[in-house]
Scaffold this active site. Structure first.
Site, PDB file in Angstrom:
ATOM      1  N   ASN A  40       0.855  -1.187   0.000  1.00  0.00           N
ATOM      2  CA  ASN A  40       0.000   0.000   0.000  1.00  0.00           C
ATOM      3  C   ASN A  40       0.893   1.240   0.000  1.00  0.00           C
ATOM      4  OD1 ASN A  40      -1.832   2.025   0.472  1.00  0.00           O
ATOM      5  ND2 ASN A  40      -2.293   1.425   2.590  1.00  0.00           N
TER       6      ASN A  40
ATOM      7  N   LYS B 290      -0.007   4.221  -0.277  1.00  0.00           N
ATOM      8  CA  LYS B 290      -0.728   5.352   0.323  1.00  0.00           C
ATOM      9  C   LYS B 290      -0.625   6.590  -0.580  1.00  0.00           C
ATOM     10  CE  LYS B 290       0.283   3.441   4.828  1.00  0.00           C
ATOM     11  NZ  LYS B 290       0.046   3.592   6.247  1.00  0.00           N
TER      12      LYS B 290
ATOM     13  N   HIS C 236      -9.470   0.802   4.690  1.00  0.00           N
ATOM     14  CA  HIS C 236      -8.213   1.032   5.403  1.00  0.00           C
ATOM     15  C   HIS C 236      -8.486   1.913   6.622  1.00  0.00           C
ATOM     16  CE1 HIS C 236      -4.159   2.387   6.335  1.00  0.00           C
ATOM     17  NE2 HIS C 236      -3.734   1.318   5.677  1.00  0.00           N
TER      18      HIS C 236
ATOM     19  N   GLU D  63      -6.969   4.322   7.855  1.00  0.00           N
ATOM     20  CA  GLU D  63      -6.814   5.770   7.663  1.00  0.00           C
ATOM     21  C   GLU D  63      -8.117   6.374   7.128  1.00  0.00           C
ATOM     22  OE1 GLU D  63      -3.196   5.477   5.392  1.00  0.00           O
ATOM     23  OE2 GLU D  63      -2.131   4.935   7.224  1.00  0.00           O
TER      24      GLU D  63
ATOM     25  N   GLU E 220      -5.311  -5.332  10.396  1.00  0.00           N
ATOM     26  CA  GLU E 220      -4.313  -4.279  10.584  1.00  0.00           C
ATOM     27  C   GLU E 220      -4.608  -3.523  11.876  1.00  0.00           C
ATOM     28  OE1 GLU E 220      -2.369  -3.016   6.704  1.00  0.00           O
ATOM     29  OE2 GLU E 220      -4.244  -1.935   6.773  1.00  0.00           O
TER      30      GLU E 220
ATOM     31  N   GLY F 139       2.175   2.202  10.617  1.00  0.00           N
ATOM     32  CA  GLY F 139       3.064   3.356  10.475  1.00  0.00           C
ATOM     33  C   GLY F 139       3.744   3.783  11.761  1.00  0.00           C
TER      34      GLY F 139
ATOM     35  N   SER G 145       3.439  -2.156  10.279  1.00  0.00           N
ATOM     36  CA  SER G 145       4.885  -2.099  10.509  1.00  0.00           C
ATOM     37  C   SER G 145       5.621  -3.402  10.147  1.00  0.00           C
ATOM     38  CB  SER G 145       5.174  -1.684  11.954  1.00  0.00           C
ATOM     39  OG  SER G 145       4.691  -0.368  12.183  1.00  0.00           O
TER      40      SER G 145
HETATM   41  C1  PEP Z   1      -0.814   0.048   5.887  1.00  0.00           C
HETATM   42  O1  PEP Z   1      -0.925   1.240   5.650  1.00  0.00           O
HETATM   43  O2  PEP Z   1      -1.657  -0.742   5.452  1.00  0.00           O
HETATM   44  C2  PEP Z   1       0.322  -0.390   6.701  1.00  0.00           C
HETATM   45  C3  PEP Z   1       0.304  -1.605   7.153  1.00  0.00           C
HETATM   46  O3  PEP Z   1       1.313   0.522   6.938  1.00  0.00           O
HETATM   47  P1  PEP Z   1       2.765   0.261   7.609  1.00  0.00           P
HETATM   48  O4  PEP Z   1       3.293  -1.024   7.008  1.00  0.00           O
HETATM   49  O5  PEP Z   1       3.570   1.437   7.217  1.00  0.00           O
HETATM   50  O6  PEP Z   1       2.542   0.127   9.073  1.00  0.00           O
END
Ligand code: PEP
Length: 249
Positions: free
Chosen positions: A10, A12, A96, A98, A166, A172, A212
């Site tokens: 992703n 983003k 997601h 976000e 997630e 992040g 992460s």
């Molecule tokens: C994501 O945005 O789906 C995600 C898992 O981000 P990160 O790997 O940066 O934590």
């Protein structure tokens, strides 16, 4: 029933044309397991989808990061599922955190989007996950079950759905779930699918982990029996994404 390992990237809201070309070159040069072993899907911002689709190696696929909840029309700023299908984009990420948190997308709205995208022939990476507050309150499983229930109420075919667990506190933040924490939630989700959808769907639906994930922690997570792959944010913009794909082996 075998579940093929799935690795999504992703990107983003990141990238310039130059940066996108660089990432694609790195991906195209990467030595990874065969598509029989791992399914790889990268998700650039909408505006770069055609560029990535035409320049990316054919064994990797592309996903949009969102789409509109119903047929396109007078919805300024939105991109419809029909448009993605028209561009031969096979996948879309929906729900997601976000978008759930910043744009206040509810469980029902996310579920409606999943159902509409599937009805148009898109495959869906459906994201769920608890906040830190919810985890600390001990409601992780209840929260992800509620998010999954909203989706299950609106779809009848799970063949084209990948469920991405997630945890919001891991996205992040550099704070990855331990393999045991991820396994526990994935196991509970599979159990939920078994009891509330069907044993077949529980056995065949890929449940991937996001939050992460890096080259350094992916192997241990991938070794867990109910972790069927990853949704990767930050690290999907870097060459280490190739190492994460390799954790499928
Ligand atoms: C994501 O945005 O789906 C995600 C898992 O981000 P990160 O790997 O940066 O934590």
């Amino acid at each position: 029933m075998g579940r093929k390992f799935f690795v999504g990237g992703n990107w983003k809201c990141n990238g310039t044309t130059e940066e996108v070309n660089k990432i694609v070159s790195t991906l195209n040069a990467g030595e990874v397991p065969s598509p029989d072993v791992v399914e790889v899907v990268v998700s650039p911002p909408f505006v770069f989808l055609p560029l990535v689709k035409t320049s990316l190696r054919p064994d990797f696929h592309v996903a949009a990061q969102n789409c509109w909840v119903k047929k396109g029309g007078a919805f300024t700023g939105e991109v419809s599922a029909e448009m993605l299908v028209n561009l031969s984009i096979p996948w879309v990420i929906i729900g997601h955190s976000e978008r759930r948190l910043i744009l206040k997308e509810s469980n029902e709205f996310v579920a409606d989007k999943v159902a509409y995208a599937l009805s148009q022939g898109l495959k869906v990476i459906a994201c769920i996950g608890e906040t830190l507050e919810q985890r600390e309150a001990g409601s992780t499983v209840a929260v992800v079950a509620e998010q999954t229930k909203a989706i299950a109420a609106k779809i009848s075919n799970w063949t084209d759905v990948v469920l991405a667990y997630e945890p919001v506190w891991a996205i992040g933040t550099g704070k990855v779930a331990t393999p045991a924490q991820a396994q526990e939630v994935h196991f509970e989700l599979r159990k939920w699918l078994q009891a509330n959808v069907s044993p077949d769907v529980a056995a065949s639906t890929r449940i991937i982990y996001g939050g992460s994930v890096t080259a350094a922690n992916c192997k241990e997570l991938a070794a867990k029996p109910d972790v069927d792959g990853f949704l990767v944010g930050g690290a999907s913009l870097k060459p280490e994404f190739i190492d994460i794909i390799k954790s499928a082996e």
